[in-house]
Design a protein around this motif. Structure first.
Motif, mmCIF file in Angstrom:
data_model
loop_
_atom_site.group_PDB
_atom_site.id
_atom_site.type_symbol
_atom_site.label_atom_id
_atom_site.label_comp_id
_atom_site.label_asym_id
_atom_site.label_seq_id
_atom_site.Cartn_x
_atom_site.Cartn_y
_atom_site.Cartn_z
ATOM 1 N N PRO A 161 51.824 -41.986 -33.740
ATOM 2 C CA PRO A 161 52.238 -42.794 -34.891
ATOM 3 C C PRO A 161 52.146 -42.065 -36.226
ATOM 4 N N GLU A 162 51.179 -41.170 -36.379
ATOM 5 C CA GLU A 162 51.026 -40.476 -37.656
ATOM 6 C C GLU A 162 52.243 -39.627 -37.992
ATOM 7 N N PHE A 163 52.966 -39.181 -36.951
ATOM 8 C CA PHE A 163 54.169 -38.385 -37.195
ATOM 9 C C PHE A 163 55.300 -39.225 -37.778
ATOM 10 N N LEU A 164 55.215 -40.546 -37.656
ATOM 11 C CA LEU A 164 56.325 -41.414 -38.037
ATOM 12 C C LEU A 164 56.106 -42.100 -39.376
ATOM 13 N N ARG A 165 55.135 -41.670 -40.112
ATOM 14 C CA ARG A 165 54.878 -42.296 -41.409
ATOM 15 C C ARG A 165 56.050 -42.029 -42.357
ATOM 16 N N THR A 166 56.445 -43.069 -43.083
ATOM 17 C CA THR A 166 57.567 -42.948 -44.026
ATOM 18 C C THR A 166 57.124 -43.317 -45.442
ATOM 19 N N ASP A 167 55.846 -43.108 -45.730
ATOM 20 C CA ASP A 167 55.290 -43.503 -47.030
ATOM 21 C C ASP A 167 55.167 -42.336 -48.003
ATOM 22 N N GLY A 168 55.820 -41.226 -47.718
ATOM 23 C CA GLY A 168 55.793 -40.096 -48.636
ATOM 24 C C GLY A 168 54.588 -39.191 -48.475
ATOM 25 N N THR A 169 53.885 -39.291 -47.345
ATOM 26 C CA THR A 169 52.717 -38.432 -47.132
ATOM 27 C C THR A 169 53.032 -37.204 -46.277
ATOM 28 N N TRP A 170 54.135 -37.241 -45.529
ATOM 29 C CA TRP A 170 54.598 -36.059 -44.795
ATOM 30 C C TRP A 170 55.638 -35.321 -45.633
ATOM 31 N N HIS A 171 55.611 -34.007 -45.571
ATOM 32 C CA HIS A 171 56.566 -33.179 -46.312
ATOM 33 C C HIS A 171 57.041 -32.047 -45.402
ATOM 34 N N VAL A 172 58.321 -31.748 -45.484
ATOM 35 C CA VAL A 172 58.871 -30.569 -44.835
ATOM 36 C C VAL A 172 59.223 -29.603 -45.956
ATOM 37 N N ALA A 173 58.588 -28.439 -45.942
ATOM 38 C CA ALA A 173 58.740 -27.497 -47.053
ATOM 39 C C ALA A 173 59.214 -26.146 -46.542
ATOM 40 N N ARG A 174 60.062 -25.526 -47.313
ATOM 41 C CA ARG A 174 60.462 -24.148 -47.042
ATOM 42 C C ARG A 174 59.668 -23.256 -47.992
ATOM 43 N N LEU A 175 58.838 -22.412 -47.440
ATOM 44 C CA LEU A 175 57.914 -21.594 -48.205
ATOM 45 C C LEU A 175 58.337 -20.121 -48.140
ATOM 46 N N ARG A 176 57.949 -19.391 -49.164
ATOM 47 C CA ARG A 176 58.158 -17.935 -49.178
ATOM 48 C C ARG A 176 56.798 -17.258 -49.318
ATOM 49 N N PRO A 177 56.038 -17.159 -48.224
ATOM 50 C CA PRO A 177 54.690 -16.586 -48.308
ATOM 51 C C PRO A 177 54.732 -15.115 -48.689
ATOM 52 N N GLU A 178 53.692 -14.689 -49.414
ATOM 53 C CA GLU A 178 53.640 -13.297 -49.852
ATOM 54 C C GLU A 178 53.226 -12.363 -48.723
ATOM 55 N N TYR A 179 52.264 -12.810 -47.895
ATOM 56 C CA TYR A 179 51.714 -11.906 -46.887
ATOM 57 C C TYR A 179 51.704 -12.557 -45.499
ATOM 58 N N ASP A 180 50.681 -13.340 -45.192
ATOM 59 C CA ASP A 180 50.492 -13.873 -43.851
ATOM 60 C C ASP A 180 51.342 -15.122 -43.645
ATOM 61 N N LEU A 181 52.224 -15.075 -42.637
ATOM 62 C CA LEU A 181 53.157 -16.181 -42.421
ATOM 63 C C LEU A 181 52.460 -17.457 -41.979
ATOM 64 N N GLY A 182 51.342 -17.360 -41.279
ATOM 65 C CA GLY A 182 50.727 -18.531 -40.695
ATOM 66 C C GLY A 182 49.661 -19.172 -41.540
ATOM 67 N N GLN A 183 49.502 -18.742 -42.781
ATOM 68 C CA GLN A 183 48.435 -19.272 -43.617
ATOM 69 C C GLN A 183 48.998 -20.204 -44.694
#
Length: 374
Positions: free
Chosen positions: A50-72
């Motif tokens: 159920p937590e994956f289906l929240r529609t109250d603005g608490t989940w975000h999908v972001a495209r990031l440009r990390p400087e060094y470590d991709l998984g951090q």
């Protein structure tokens, strides 16, 4: 949580593909219903979390440009309950990462800034676990709903003035996701899934037609608006998808509240008008829809010329452009500037062949040759 703490390192394979469903559950159900039941595998798994289906603005999908470590992922101002890196790709000399972030206190600008977010979608839209399970049961029982994708796209196009190619992209359940490497920048369209690809083939859409359609939508709307339009198509009660069809009235009302109806152009006419003039798309849209926003007046003047030079003489956009141009000009501080008039009738000679008129002799007041006014 400390400001400089690195909070997570992730295995992308565990969540790959979820970024296209978070906040787009209505689109996922429509795709499954219209696709003859295909694509159902992941939806029951989501319904179990159920937590994956929240529609109250608490989940975000972001495209990031990390400087060094991709998984951090670096922390922001508030707490982060969950985060994951769903995908990444090399772009230029660095990487672009799709990250899923769950912030129970809502959007966290510092989190997005510290992780160099260049594109962000806050997840809202349709759905909850009960409605999702109900929709999946109805799809299994009834198959595709009677009002199909093609009828929905066609009705939306008629109501808004958008072209078939524009509506295919706007109402796609797959193309309006975070895509690689540039999203919609420069008209790049994310890879269509099977249903949208088949529809594009049926419409005989070419690569340049899809590109111009994507560029025009980029000038007209935003990611959040485009996602919301598709979510609004999914009825609140899943059973209504079979009783009355997609909630087209609600989706059209949302769109027309933000964008006046355009004077329609066909997909081919959009290419004819906009090819080589992509920088004037915003002005073209302003003229076709009489939008109150004002592009630079030089672009307005260019857009008027494009409509006059490249459309058939009897096309309604040629006559609609000058009034729209006046509207846009009157909303600008520089009201003394005017856009060019439509081309002269073929029976009227060009300006440089007009018969010369005698010029009145100018005399200074008070000079001996000046005659008093009658």
């Amino acid at each position: 949580m400390p400001y400089d703490k690195k909070i997570a390192i992730f295995d992308a394979s565990a969540v790959k593909g979820v970024e296209n469903t978070l906040g787009r559950l209505g689109a996922a159900v429509l795709e499954t219903a219209w696709g003859n039941g295909g694509g159902r595998a992941q939806l029951p798994e989501l319904a179990a979390v159920p937590e994956f289906l929240r529609t109250d603005g608490t989940w975000h999908v972001a495209r990031l440009r990390p400087e060094y470590d991709l998984g951090q992922i670096h922390s922001g101002r508030g707490p982060i309950v969950a985060a994951a890196v769903a995908d990444y790709e090399r772009v230029g000399h660095g990487y672009a990462v799709t990250a899923l972030l769950y912030t129970p206190d809502g959007p966290d600008p510092l989190l997005f800034t510290r992780n160099r977010a260049v594109e962000l979608r806050t997840c809202r839209g349709w759905g909850d676990p009960d409605r999702l399970r109900r929709a999946l049961d109805l799809i299994a029982e009834n198959g595709p709903p009677p009002v199909d994708r093609e009828a929905t796209v066609r009705a939306f196009a008629e109501a808004t003035g958008l072209s078939p190619a524009q509506c295919l992209i706007l109402l796609s359940t797959s193309a309006r996701t975070l895509s690689w490497p540039d999203g919609w920048a420069r008209g790049r369209v994310a890879a269509f899934r099977e249903g949208d690809t088949a529809r594009a083939r049926e419409l005989d859409l070419t690569e340049i037609e899809l590109r111009i359609a994507a560029l025009s939508l980029e000038a007209l709307t935003t990611t959040d608006e485009a996602v919301e339009v598709v979510e609004l198509l999914m009825p609140d009660d899943p059973a209504d998808l079979w009783r009355t069809g997609p909630d087209l009235d609600r989706a059209v009302a949302y769109w027309t509240d933000r964008h006046p109806r355009l004077t329609p152009l066909t997909t081919e006419q959009w290419v004819t008008v906009a090819s080589g003039a992509e920088d004037a798309l915003e002005a073209l849209i302003a003229l076709l829809g009489e939008r109150p926003s004002v592009p630079p007046l030089g672009h307005i003047a260019r857009a008027v010329r494009l409509l006059a030079d490249r459309l058939p003489k009897d096309h309604p956009a040629r006559t609609a452009a000058p009034p729209a141009c006046v509207t846009c000009t009157n909303t600008s501080p520089a009201r003394t500037r005017h856009c060019p008039s439509p081309p002269r009738s073929p029976r009227s000679p060009p300006w440089n062949e007009q018969p010369e008129r005698p010029r009145p002799t100018s005399r200074r007041a008070g000079s001996p040759s000046a005659k008093p006014s009658p």
